[in-house]
Scaffold this active site. Structure first.
Site, PDB file in Angstrom:
ATOM      1  N   ARG A 283       0.499  -1.305  -0.145  1.00  0.00           N
ATOM      2  CA  ARG A 283       0.050  -0.381   0.110  1.00  0.00           C
ATOM      3  C   ARG A 283       1.173   0.801  -0.313  1.00  0.00           C
ATOM      4  O   ARG A 283       0.819   2.041  -1.036  1.00  0.00           O
ATOM      5  CB  ARG A 283      -0.997   0.080   1.345  1.00  0.00           C
ATOM      6  CG  ARG A 283      -1.853   1.575   1.160  1.00  0.00           C
ATOM      7  CD  ARG A 283      -2.933   1.580   2.214  1.00  0.00           C
ATOM      8  NE  ARG A 283      -2.893   0.469   2.946  1.00  0.00           N
ATOM      9  CZ  ARG A 283      -2.324   0.749   4.291  1.00  0.00           C
ATOM     10  NH1 ARG A 283      -1.590   1.816   4.146  1.00  0.00           N
ATOM     11  NH2 ARG A 283      -1.821  -0.184   5.504  1.00  0.00           N
TER      12      ARG A 283
ATOM     13  N   TYR B   6     -17.191  16.303 -15.958  1.00  0.00           N
ATOM     14  CA  TYR B   6     -17.476  14.471 -15.805  1.00  0.00           C
ATOM     15  C   TYR B   6     -18.058  14.664 -14.812  1.00  0.00           C
ATOM     16  O   TYR B   6     -17.913  15.316 -13.142  1.00  0.00           O
ATOM     17  CB  TYR B   6     -16.117  13.799 -15.438  1.00  0.00           C
ATOM     18  CG  TYR B   6     -16.445  12.434 -15.186  1.00  0.00           C
ATOM     19  CD1 TYR B   6     -17.630  11.648 -15.591  1.00  0.00           C
ATOM     20  CD2 TYR B   6     -16.388  12.107 -13.705  1.00  0.00           C
ATOM     21  CE1 TYR B   6     -18.170  10.779 -15.349  1.00  0.00           C
ATOM     22  CE2 TYR B   6     -16.243  10.503 -13.727  1.00  0.00           C
ATOM     23  CZ  TYR B   6     -17.405  10.105 -14.737  1.00  0.00           C
ATOM     24  OH  TYR B   6     -17.525   8.631 -13.674  1.00  0.00           O
TER      25      TYR B   6
ATOM     26  N   ASP C 246      -7.948  18.988 -14.368  1.00  0.00           N
ATOM     27  CA  ASP C 246      -8.375  17.217 -14.532  1.00  0.00           C
ATOM     28  C   ASP C 246      -7.580  17.628 -16.408  1.00  0.00           C
ATOM     29  O   ASP C 246      -8.218  18.145 -17.354  1.00  0.00           O
ATOM     30  CB  ASP C 246      -9.954  17.861 -14.646  1.00  0.00           C
ATOM     31  CG  ASP C 246     -10.355  15.769 -15.327  1.00  0.00           C
ATOM     32  OD1 ASP C 246      -9.550  15.279 -15.890  1.00  0.00           O
ATOM     33  OD2 ASP C 246     -10.665  14.378 -14.787  1.00  0.00           O
TER      34      ASP C 246
ATOM     35  N   LYS D 116      -8.595   6.277 -19.467  1.00  0.00           N
ATOM     36  CA  LYS D 116      -8.573   6.771 -20.648  1.00  0.00           C
ATOM     37  C   LYS D 116      -7.984   6.668 -21.352  1.00  0.00           C
ATOM     38  O   LYS D 116      -7.169   5.425 -21.253  1.00  0.00           O
ATOM     39  CB  LYS D 116      -9.165   8.210 -20.622  1.00  0.00           C
ATOM     40  CG  LYS D 116     -10.675   8.167 -19.477  1.00  0.00           C
ATOM     41  CD  LYS D 116     -11.861   7.607 -19.718  1.00  0.00           C
ATOM     42  CE  LYS D 116     -12.860   7.180 -18.343  1.00  0.00           C
ATOM     43  NZ  LYS D 116     -12.671   7.453 -17.443  1.00  0.00           N
TER      44      LYS D 116
HETATM   45  C1  PLP Z   1     -12.513  13.955 -17.552  1.00  0.00           C
HETATM   46  C2  PLP Z   1     -12.996  13.222 -16.313  1.00  0.00           C
HETATM   47  N1  PLP Z   1     -12.476  13.220 -14.895  1.00  0.00           N
HETATM   48  C3  PLP Z   1     -12.482  11.903 -14.460  1.00  0.00           C
HETATM   49  C4  PLP Z   1     -12.922  10.785 -14.318  1.00  0.00           C
HETATM   50  C5  PLP Z   1     -12.948   9.917 -12.812  1.00  0.00           C
HETATM   51  O1  PLP Z   1     -12.076   8.583 -13.880  1.00  0.00           O
HETATM   52  P1  PLP Z   1     -12.002   6.881 -12.786  1.00  0.00           P
HETATM   53  O2  PLP Z   1     -13.933   6.914 -14.110  1.00  0.00           O
HETATM   54  O3  PLP Z   1     -11.752   6.532 -13.388  1.00  0.00           O
HETATM   55  O4  PLP Z   1     -12.718   7.175 -11.910  1.00  0.00           O
HETATM   56  C6  PLP Z   1     -13.944  10.424 -15.662  1.00  0.00           C
HETATM   57  C7  PLP Z   1     -13.725   9.395 -15.676  1.00  0.00           C
HETATM   58  O5  PLP Z   1     -15.039   8.889 -16.511  1.00  0.00           O
HETATM   59  C8  PLP Z   1     -13.637  11.595 -16.860  1.00  0.00           C
HETATM   60  O6  PLP Z   1     -13.895  11.521 -17.832  1.00  0.00           O
END
Ligand code: PLP
Length: 385
Positions: free
Chosen positions: A55, A108, A180, A205
């Site tokens: 961890r 998101y 992000d 992604k």
């Molecule tokens: C722009 C963006 N940020 C964060 C996330 C969250 O990531 P995760 O699904 O890996 O938890 C997503 C998920 O679709 C996303 O599209």
């Protein structure tokens, strides 16, 4: 596995080599999957290579974390079990009860849900701003603002925010700027160089790139902040496992070539969509009429592989297009080699219904893969009817 000699290499070279030092035991050119929880000590406290419990740290995860830091131009990279686990760790490190966060009016849905339904329960306040507009960001600030959150390009409306502009506002306000970078990836956009304090990724992604892993990351420029986040990563425990770290590291090696093809295919599809009689609006930062086009051209290497568009006939027509697609797989997520189509209002962004972040009902989102563009265009054309 530390190797800081990649600083002056180009992105493509760093993607393949940073963190990927040959295994000290066998010389294996790919970091092994250290599928292990604990490590034999040579006498109490006598750690071999600094590892004591997975961890806290694991060699495969370390390889990925060093790679992530090198790709974003940061000093520290941290890998998590998902993008949202990374965001949760970040927010609970940066914020305390009574603090305030500015969040974007397009993000998101899961990020919004984390603010609105989880973090807010711990006494953190939030306001929504149009982060592409300096006045809107300044108007949302309060004396207690500690974080400004930016997603650019945004999900699902492909809005563009000038990172350097918001970095200036954040600095003046004494707040941290979080970007992000999931939609762009570090190949297309380098938020830390533009003044961001922390970069967030859903590794699920483009970084993983093959729709076969869920993961998240944080990268910081400031070493002290990186240390604080690493402390919380271990204290909270939502770390990336060894196999997941390995598969993301493997995906990253082809990130540059994949991103070039994603963008090339997306640009061809945009040209077809904008001329199609049933399409009322195409949202893509590569279009000259996109309000963020000039900023995207300035701060991104190219415009990426995500496209959203609206269709005649409202929600039912949009859902029908998604249902008719064959080569475009109907599914959530994005950034894989295979093309995906989805209806954000009913799928990825259902959690923002009724909020300031609600998305248009006639909106369709495409994650353009790296298949042959003509095949993708033929499928979309038949799906549009
Ligand atoms: C722009 C963006 N940020 C964060 C996330 C969250 O990531 P995760 O699904 O890996 O938890 C997503 C998920 O679709 C996303 O599209």
């Amino acid at each position: 596995m530390s190797d800081d000699s990649h600083e002056h290499q180009s992105f493509e070279t760093r993607a393949i080599h940073a963190g990927n030092t040959a295994d000290p035991l066998t010389g294996a050119v790919v970091p092994p999957i250290y599928q292990v929880s604990t490590y034999k000590q040579d006498g109490v406290g006598g750690l071999r290579g600094g590892y004591e419990y997975s961890r806290s740290a694991n060699p495969t995860r370390t390889a990925l974390e060093e790679n992530l830091a090198a790709l974003e131009g940061g000093t520290r990279g941290l890998a998590f079990a998902s993008g949202l686990a990374a965001e949760d760790c970040l927010l609970r490190t940066l914020l305390a009860p009574g603090d305030h966060v500015v969040i974007p009016n397009d993000a998101y849905g899961g990020t919004f849900r984390l603010f609105a339904k989880v973090v807010s329960r711990w006494g953190v306040e939030w306001s929504v701003a149009d982060t592409s507009d300096a006045d809107s960001v300044r108007a949302a600030l309060t004396p207690k603002t500690k974080v400004i959150w930016v997603e650019t390009p945004s999900n699902p409306l492909l809005g563009i925010t000038d990172i350097a502009m918001v970095a200036d506002i954040a600095r003046t306000a004494g707040a941290k700027l979080v970007v992000d970078n999931t939609f762009a990836s570090p190949y297309l956009q380098q938020p830390l160089a533009l003044g961001a304090d922390v970069v967030v990724h859903s590794l699920t992604k483009y970084m993983g790139g093959h729709s076969d892993v869920v993961g998240g990351a944080l990268v910081t420029a400031d070493a002290a902040l990186g240390e604080e986040l690493a402390y919380h990563q271990n204290a909270m425990g939502a770390v990336a496992g060894p196999f997941d770290s390995w598969i993301v590291l493997r995906g990253i090696k082809t990130l540059a070539v994949r991103m070039d093809r994603h963008a090339e295919n997306a640009a061809k599809i945009v040209e077809v969509l904008r001329r199609h009689p049933k399409v009322t609006k195409v949202l893509y930062p590569g279009l000259p009429e996109h309000p963020g086009h000039e900023i995207a051209a300035k701060q991104m290497r190219n415009f990426g592989g995500m496209i959203s568009f609206q269709v005649e006939g409202g929600e039912e027509a949009a859902v029908a297009v998604c249902d008719r697609a064959k080569l475009f797989t109907l599914g959530e997520s994005l950034g894989g080699v295979e093309s995906l189509i989805e209806h954000p209002g009913r799928m990825t962004h259902a959690s923002v219904a009724g909020s300031a972040l609600e998305v248009p009902a006639d909106l369709i989102r495409l994650s353009v893969g790296i298949e042959n563009a003509d095949d993708l265009i033929a499928d979309l054309t038949q799906a549009l009817g």
